[in-house]
Design an enzyme around this catalytic site. Structure first.
Site, short mmCIF file in Angstrom:
data_model
loop_
_atom_site.label_atom_id
_atom_site.label_comp_id
_atom_site.label_asym_id
_atom_site.label_seq_id
_atom_site.Cartn_x
_atom_site.Cartn_y
_atom_site.Cartn_z
N ILE A 60 3.02 -7.45 3.50
CA ILE A 60 3.92 -8.60 3.35
C ILE A 60 4.70 -8.31 2.06
O ILE A 60 4.11 -7.95 1.04
CB ILE A 60 3.14 -9.94 3.33
CG1 ILE A 60 4.03 -11.14 3.09
CG2 ILE A 60 2.01 -9.92 2.33
CD1 ILE A 60 3.30 -12.49 3.30
N SER A 61 6.02 -8.40 2.12
CA SER A 61 6.85 -7.97 1.00
C SER A 61 6.62 -8.83 -0.24
O SER A 61 6.18 -9.97 -0.16
CB SER A 61 8.33 -8.04 1.38
OG SER A 61 8.57 -7.36 2.57
N GLN A 62 7.02 -8.25 -1.39
CA GLN A 62 6.99 -8.96 -2.66
C GLN A 62 7.95 -10.15 -2.59
O GLN A 62 9.08 -10.00 -2.10
CB GLN A 62 7.45 -7.96 -3.72
CG GLN A 62 7.45 -8.48 -5.12
CD GLN A 62 8.19 -7.52 -6.06
OE1 GLN A 62 8.87 -6.60 -5.62
NE2 GLN A 62 8.04 -7.76 -7.34
#
Ligand code: SAH
Length: 208
Positions: A60-62
């Site tokens: 899950i992206s930053q």
């Protein structure tokens, strides 16, 4: 159930400090419960400005990158947006607050099933998902006002470029291995304008 109010406020302050000024984007980040999209063992880290592992070796992206990408799409609430790489469903949930409808494609069934369950639980009804190869886009739904890739191709597949509406915008991580940039593409009457905005590190787009 913990509501993470303090952690949420701290995260949006951090993002503001990093130059995210779009209040609609920050408000979507405050409204979407990121802790639901991360593995339960990592819930306490959900509001750190960090990417986190999800199932099947994906990430899950930053939050900062989610915010930059979402801001770059310049949403007004009326758009139909195509996302490639549903993953946990977090980016799609953020978009669902800011546009009319999200179409999201994922190639790994278990991730898609889990993301769909979360959308149902959160009563998010304007995200439509499908299992398949995002490199082909979603021809039945095309053209789209906006397209966002959350997995990185070595270069943007022309099939996807052709599914952007004239006047539309695409945001995509592009490049091999560690050498990727976040690229914003604008489709004009005359063709495509491209701008690199940020070095990034996404999981690869896998074709087929
Ligand atoms: N938007 C996601 C990020 C997930 S990571 C989130 O907010 O959690 C990127 C995802 O892209 C992974 O789940 C991976 O399985 C998916 N992916 C990689 N190649 C793909 C392809 N060709 N078509 C569709 N999804 C793909």
């Amino acid at each position: 159930m913990q509501d993470f109010q303090f952690e949420k406020a701290r995260l949006t302050m951090t993002l503001r400090g990093m130059g995210i000024v779009e209040s609609d984007v920050l408000s979507a980040i405050e409204q979407v419960p990121r802790e639901i999209f991360v593995p339960s063992a990592l819930r306490d880290h959900a509001y750190e400005n960090a990417s986190l592992p999800i199932a099947m070796e994906q990430t899950i992206s930053q939050p900062y990158v989610v915010a930059r990408m979402t801001a770059a799409l310049q949403l007004t609430g009326r758009e139909r947006v195509l996302e490639i790489g549903t993953g946990s469903g977090y980016q799609a949930a953020i978009l669902s607050f800011l546009c009319r409808r999200v179409y999201s494609i994922e190639r790994l069934r278990p991730l898609l099933v889990e993301a769909d369950n979360i959308f149902r639980k959160l009563r998010i009804t304007n995200v439509t998902t499908k299992l398949g190869d995002g490199a082909r886009g979603w021809p039945e739904g095309a053209p789209f006002d906006r397209i966002i890739l959350t997995c990185a191709p070595p270069e943007i597949p022309s099939t996807l470029l052709n599914q952007i509406k004239t006047g539309g915008i695409m945001v995509a991580p592009v490049g091999r291995g560690r050498d990727q940039s976040l690229v914003v593409v604008r489709r004009t009457e005359d063709g495509f304008e491209q701008e690199d905005i940020l070095p990034v590190k996404f999981v690869p787009l896998i074709e087929g």
